[in-house]
Scaffold this active site. Sequence first.
Site, PDB file in Angstrom:
ATOM      1  N   SER A 232       0.819  -1.207   0.000  1.00  0.00           N
ATOM      2  CA  SER A 232       0.000   0.000   0.000  1.00  0.00           C
ATOM      3  C   SER A 232       0.855   1.261   0.000  1.00  0.00           C
ATOM      4  CB  SER A 232      -0.959  -0.013   1.195  1.00  0.00           C
ATOM      5  OG  SER A 232      -1.816   1.108   1.165  1.00  0.00           O
ATOM      6  N   ARG A 233       1.314   1.685   1.171  1.00  0.00           N
ATOM      7  CA  ARG A 233       2.173   2.849   1.296  1.00  0.00           C
ATOM      8  C   ARG A 233       3.237   2.574   2.348  1.00  0.00           C
ATOM      9  NH1 ARG A 233       0.393   3.870  -2.852  1.00  0.00           N
ATOM     10  NH2 ARG A 233      -0.542   5.795  -3.664  1.00  0.00           N
ATOM     11  N   GLU A 262      11.010   5.922  -0.008  1.00  0.00           N
ATOM     12  CA  GLU A 262      11.270   5.446  -1.371  1.00  0.00           C
ATOM     13  C   GLU A 262      11.457   6.574  -2.385  1.00  0.00           C
ATOM     14  OE1 GLU A 262       7.114   4.471  -3.551  1.00  0.00           O
ATOM     15  OE2 GLU A 262       7.483   3.268  -1.760  1.00  0.00           O
ATOM     16  N   HIS A 294       7.726  -0.805  -5.745  1.00  0.00           N
ATOM     17  CA  HIS A 294       6.404  -0.205  -5.955  1.00  0.00           C
ATOM     18  C   HIS A 294       5.814  -0.617  -7.306  1.00  0.00           C
ATOM     19  CE1 HIS A 294       3.911   3.378  -4.337  1.00  0.00           C
ATOM     20  NE2 HIS A 294       3.128   2.582  -5.042  1.00  0.00           N
TER      21      HIS A 294
END
Length: 337
Positions: A232-233, A262, A294
């Site tokens: 997700s994050r 990131e 990602h």
Amino acid sequence: MDILAFGVQTDERPLMEAAFEGRHDLRCVDVFLTEDTAPIAAGHEAISTSVNADLDGRVLRALAAGGTRMIAQRSTGFNNIDLTAAQRLGLTVARVSSYSPYSVAEFAWTLAMAVNRRVVRASNRTRDFDFRLDGLLGRDLRGRTAGVLGTGRIGEAFTRIAHGFGMNLLGWDLAPNPACEELGMRYVGKEELFAASDVISLHVPLLPGTRHLVDAAALKAMKDDAILVNSSRGGLVDTEALVTELRAGRFTGVGLDVYEAEAGLFFLDKSLEAVDDDTLARLVTFPNVVVTSHQAYYTVDAVTQIIATTVRNIDDYVAGRRSENVLVPPPDDLIAG
């Protein structure tokens, strides 16, 4: 309208050019939007940005000074955008509110299975013609418990796959998803979910209230042989606390497609540089950790949907229409409201 698209990947470029052809003049660049690259957008009323763009107040001011009036972000998340500054500067901002949930859910399970069955270690060994099974012992998932934090469209898709494995289902969210309950999911407090789950997957947005949702206390509450997946994050996990637990020899595996620091790393080739992020450097050395860059959303199906929605968002801006994708409406809409 002339549109500049930042951070366009090689695989993404032909899909974008085909979608925009005959509608708007599109220029694609592979650099990501930062304060240093913002001047490239001068003269473009609309720009499109990727999830790793830096859209803080300074960048937005630079864009507005160059004549940009509309930002179409090619992602669902928008924690990288200073919406207050955008509104103050008269910038319209739109996002992609939804796309294929299966792309992310399937990849989350890819990470879970990779760490459970030691796929990366096994692949690396066989490249050296080492065919031993030592250290490759995994576990059946059937009968074990999957804990899903966030049971929206992606969380529901993840849950359906878990149900197919024959797992017990625990969920945590602001409101239960009836579709997940029909599959047998039981909603519990997050503390119980952390303590009881064998596989834990995160599918919530990054908001002030969810930052470091998986903190030191949550990690200590998890089973020593749990599997943690985050697609997700990155900011949902306290990475320093995670490294501490991994150094103590805990967890069967951790699969991370996102990382809280990131920006400036992911989507870029840093193989010839010395990466000065000590936390990430330590993280990737653990044999039970898989880190990817990602890419969970990165299927032709999802990317095609993302681009199509981005085109519609720009069409709506040109036509003066407003949709559910608009995060900051045009200034005239604000005045009218």
